[in-house]
Design a protein around this motif. Structure first.
Motif, mmCIF file in Angstrom:
data_model
loop_
_atom_site.group_PDB
_atom_site.id
_atom_site.type_symbol
_atom_site.label_atom_id
_atom_site.label_comp_id
_atom_site.label_asym_id
_atom_site.label_seq_id
_atom_site.Cartn_x
_atom_site.Cartn_y
_atom_site.Cartn_z
ATOM 1 N N ARG A 99 0.785 -1.241 0.127
ATOM 2 C CA ARG A 99 -0.201 -0.221 -0.010
ATOM 3 C C ARG A 99 0.959 1.219 -0.059
ATOM 4 O O ARG A 99 0.479 2.116 -0.911
ATOM 5 N N TYR A 100 2.070 1.209 0.764
ATOM 6 C CA TYR A 100 2.877 2.296 1.055
ATOM 7 C C TYR A 100 3.314 2.549 -0.607
ATOM 8 O O TYR A 100 3.462 3.846 -1.035
ATOM 9 N N MET A 101 4.104 1.564 -1.297
ATOM 10 C CA MET A 101 4.445 1.615 -2.387
ATOM 11 C C MET A 101 3.452 2.173 -3.480
ATOM 12 O O MET A 101 3.892 2.856 -4.659
ATOM 13 N N PHE A 102 2.342 1.599 -3.538
ATOM 14 C CA PHE A 102 1.179 2.173 -4.420
ATOM 15 C C PHE A 102 0.958 3.729 -4.056
ATOM 16 O O PHE A 102 0.882 4.600 -5.299
ATOM 17 N N TYR A 103 0.942 4.214 -2.955
ATOM 18 C CA TYR A 103 0.716 5.612 -2.753
ATOM 19 C C TYR A 103 1.839 6.530 -3.078
ATOM 20 O O TYR A 103 1.877 7.830 -3.109
ATOM 21 N N ASN A 104 3.113 5.909 -3.297
ATOM 22 C CA ASN A 104 4.302 6.550 -3.599
ATOM 23 C C ASN A 104 4.652 6.279 -4.862
ATOM 24 O O ASN A 104 5.734 6.511 -5.328
ATOM 25 N N SER A 105 3.721 5.601 -5.924
ATOM 26 C CA SER A 105 4.111 5.150 -7.150
ATOM 27 C C SER A 105 3.958 6.493 -8.044
ATOM 28 O O SER A 105 3.423 7.205 -7.845
ATOM 29 N N ARG A 106 4.456 6.118 -9.359
ATOM 30 C CA ARG A 106 4.324 7.159 -10.237
ATOM 31 C C ARG A 106 3.066 7.501 -10.562
ATOM 32 O O ARG A 106 2.566 8.635 -10.781
ATOM 33 N N ALA A 107 2.115 6.366 -11.036
ATOM 34 C CA ALA A 107 0.787 6.639 -11.206
ATOM 35 C C ALA A 107 0.012 7.425 -10.167
ATOM 36 O O ALA A 107 -0.924 8.589 -10.608
ATOM 37 N N PHE A 108 0.145 7.144 -8.904
ATOM 38 C CA PHE A 108 -0.476 7.858 -7.848
ATOM 39 C C PHE A 108 -0.096 9.491 -7.987
ATOM 40 O O PHE A 108 -0.892 10.240 -7.596
ATOM 41 N N GLN A 109 1.267 9.553 -8.081
ATOM 42 C CA GLN A 109 1.777 10.881 -8.120
ATOM 43 C C GLN A 109 1.238 11.806 -9.276
ATOM 44 O O GLN A 109 0.865 12.882 -9.283
ATOM 45 N N ILE A 110 1.132 10.968 -10.646
ATOM 46 C CA ILE A 110 0.425 11.819 -11.539
ATOM 47 C C ILE A 110 -0.960 11.940 -11.248
ATOM 48 O O ILE A 110 -1.466 13.367 -11.637
ATOM 49 N N ALA A 111 -1.590 11.309 -10.759
ATOM 50 C CA ALA A 111 -2.950 11.559 -10.365
ATOM 51 C C ALA A 111 -3.322 12.538 -9.321
ATOM 52 O O ALA A 111 -3.992 13.560 -9.386
ATOM 53 N N VAL A 112 -2.324 12.559 -8.283
ATOM 54 C CA VAL A 112 -2.226 13.603 -7.258
ATOM 55 C C VAL A 112 -2.124 15.377 -8.146
ATOM 56 O O VAL A 112 -2.532 16.100 -7.597
ATOM 57 N N ALA A 113 -0.971 15.157 -9.089
ATOM 58 C CA ALA A 113 -0.595 16.185 -9.707
ATOM 59 C C ALA A 113 -1.818 16.901 -10.526
ATOM 60 O O ALA A 113 -1.983 17.967 -10.586
ATOM 61 N N VAL A 114 -2.513 16.008 -11.099
ATOM 62 C CA VAL A 114 -3.690 16.224 -11.718
ATOM 63 C C VAL A 114 -4.829 17.139 -11.034
ATOM 64 O O VAL A 114 -5.135 18.211 -11.218
ATOM 65 N N VAL A 115 -5.101 16.354 -9.773
ATOM 66 C CA VAL A 115 -6.015 16.916 -8.853
ATOM 67 C C VAL A 115 -5.513 18.139 -8.324
ATOM 68 O O VAL A 115 -6.333 19.119 -8.155
ATOM 69 N N PHE A 116 -4.240 18.445 -7.973
ATOM 70 C CA PHE A 116 -3.675 19.603 -7.480
ATOM 71 C C PHE A 116 -3.671 20.559 -8.385
ATOM 72 O O PHE A 116 -3.944 21.862 -8.016
ATOM 73 N N TYR A 117 -3.453 20.401 -9.870
ATOM 74 C CA TYR A 117 -3.489 21.421 -10.784
ATOM 75 C C TYR A 117 -4.977 21.887 -10.927
ATOM 76 O O TYR A 117 -5.150 23.344 -10.905
ATOM 77 N N MET A 118 -5.911 21.152 -11.139
ATOM 78 C CA MET A 118 -7.269 21.308 -10.996
ATOM 79 C C MET A 118 -7.809 22.255 -10.112
ATOM 80 O O MET A 118 -8.444 23.333 -10.152
ATOM 81 N N SER A 119 -7.192 21.766 -8.701
ATOM 82 C CA SER A 119 -7.870 22.477 -7.519
ATOM 83 C C SER A 119 -7.087 23.805 -7.552
ATOM 84 O O SER A 119 -8.013 25.042 -7.005
ATOM 85 N N LEU A 120 -6.022 23.887 -7.608
ATOM 86 C CA LEU A 120 -5.370 25.397 -7.604
ATOM 87 C C LEU A 120 -5.915 26.367 -8.584
ATOM 88 O O LEU A 120 -6.037 27.499 -8.530
ATOM 89 N N TRP A 121 -5.954 25.787 -10.029
ATOM 90 C CA TRP A 121 -6.541 26.626 -10.934
ATOM 91 C C TRP A 121 -7.860 27.242 -10.576
ATOM 92 O O TRP A 121 -8.275 28.351 -10.728
ATOM 93 N N THR A 122 -8.731 26.426 -10.118
ATOM 94 C CA THR A 122 -10.194 26.817 -9.692
ATOM 95 C C THR A 122 -10.198 27.833 -8.688
ATOM 96 O O THR A 122 -10.920 28.909 -8.593
ATOM 97 N N ASN A 123 -9.292 27.487 -7.658
ATOM 98 C CA ASN A 123 -9.073 28.437 -6.366
ATOM 99 C C ASN A 123 -8.731 29.731 -7.043
ATOM 100 O O ASN A 123 -9.025 30.798 -6.578
ATOM 101 N N ILE A 124 -7.678 29.944 -7.771
ATOM 102 C CA ILE A 124 -7.065 31.227 -8.259
ATOM 103 C C ILE A 124 -7.911 31.731 -9.285
ATOM 104 O O ILE A 124 -8.041 32.979 -8.968
ATOM 105 N N TYR A 125 -8.664 31.112 -10.077
ATOM 106 C CA TYR A 125 -9.617 31.854 -11.113
ATOM 107 C C TYR A 125 -10.954 32.186 -10.184
ATOM 108 O O TYR A 125 -11.034 33.461 -10.401
#
Length: 300
Positions: free
Chosen positions: A50-76
């Motif tokens: 479970r730890y390796m999944f949450y630190n995997s490249r796939a999970f990091q890409i998903a977190v980056a996408v969610v972070f970008y969308m949330s950040l863009w929405t808040n700034i806009y």
């Protein structure tokens, strides 16, 4: 040699039978039950996967996408409260700001991934302690195969004689010239372990006498053992050869992971590997773990 498994399915595991056959073909004679159990304890436990999944490249890409969308929405949404928020230039500036911040966060995560991980790399130390005597070291990585997160266990050929000699000489030199700096660097290489508290027999008897009920009771209360956290240093004080051997074993997993993913730092002049752009394991340890000018360890 590399073994692969799908980390999305908890029932899957590495093909240990195939691994054993390949090791025999390479002339590696190791008791199968011993290294299989060590690999199972190191990387195949459910909590580790479970730890390796949450630190995997796939999970990091998903977190980056969610972070970008949330950040863009808040700034806009914030920009819309201003008078210039109605112009299209504001949307462009918001997008650029969100992209820049997201890229910075990704770079910080990538920089952190280049450091030794106590929860994955160091867990392979017991396995590497066995295989390094047979000219092999192990490391684990993750890769994307469509929607699947694939764990890969790498077996890399490694001869430790020259690295052991070079690292022992370097530690001996540091003990003579910069002993406090060496100890400070090695003190960061530690893990927290839970240990049971062993009370003094006389104190325990007195405490049990004080806590005994005045009236007899048939109910037998099972007390949970008292535990405390202890800090275990992975490289204790000792002869330079013993400390060097311990460092080679501990950092083997991190070295293999960075080697196969192309994240190793550039080799510096003075190493015993000539005409190579990549550092050997001992040079990698010298410039990272034994560098007294920076901390190179991930949080435990």
């Amino acid at each position: 040699m590399v073994l692969s498994m799908d980390n999305n399915c908890s029932a899957t595991s590495f093909d240990m039978e195939l691994c054993g056959e390949k090791l025999k073909s390479l002339g590696v004679q190791v008791a199968a039950d011993q290294w299989r159990r060590l690999i199972q304890d190191a990387v195949l436990k459910p909590e580790v996967r479970r730890y390796m999944f949450y630190n995997s490249r796939a999970f990091q890409i998903a977190v980056a996408v969610v972070f970008y969308m949330s950040l863009w929405t808040n700034i806009y949404s914030t920009v819309q409260l201003c008078s210039f928020g109605r112009y299209w230039e504001a949307s462009v500036l918001v997008t650029l700001a969100a992209v820049v911040v997201t890229v910075v966060v990704i770079l910080i995560i990538d920089r952190r991934q280049r450091k030794i991980n106590m929860n994955t790399d160091v867990r392979l130390a017991a396995v590497n302690e066995i295989f390094i005597k047979h000219g092999l070291i192990l490391g684990i990585t993750d890769a994307l195969d469509g929607p699947h997160n694939i764990l890969q266990l790498w077996f890399v050929h490694f001869s430790s004689e020259r690295c052991l000699q070079s690292l022992s000489a370097h530690i001996m030199d540091l003990q003579r010239t910069r002993e406090s700096g060496l100890r400070h660097s090695l003190d960061q290489l530690c893990v927290v372990m839970e240990a049971a508290v062993q009370p003094d027999p006389g104190t325990e008897e007195e405490a049990s006498r004080e806590e005994s009920p005045l009236l007899s009771s048939r109910v037998n209360l099972n007390k949970e053992p008292v535990t405390c956290n202890k800090l275990l240093r992975l490289v204790p004080e000792g002869p330079p050869e013993v400390m060097a051997q311990q460092l080679l074993v501990i950092f083997s997993g991190c070295y293999v992971r960075l080697l196969v993913t192309g994240r190793l730092p550039q080799a510096v002049a003075g190493g015993h590997l000539e005409h190579s752009s990549m550092p050997c394991l001992c040079q990698f340890i010298k410039t990272t773990a034994l560098n007294t000018h920076q901390s190179w360890f991930m949080g435990r």
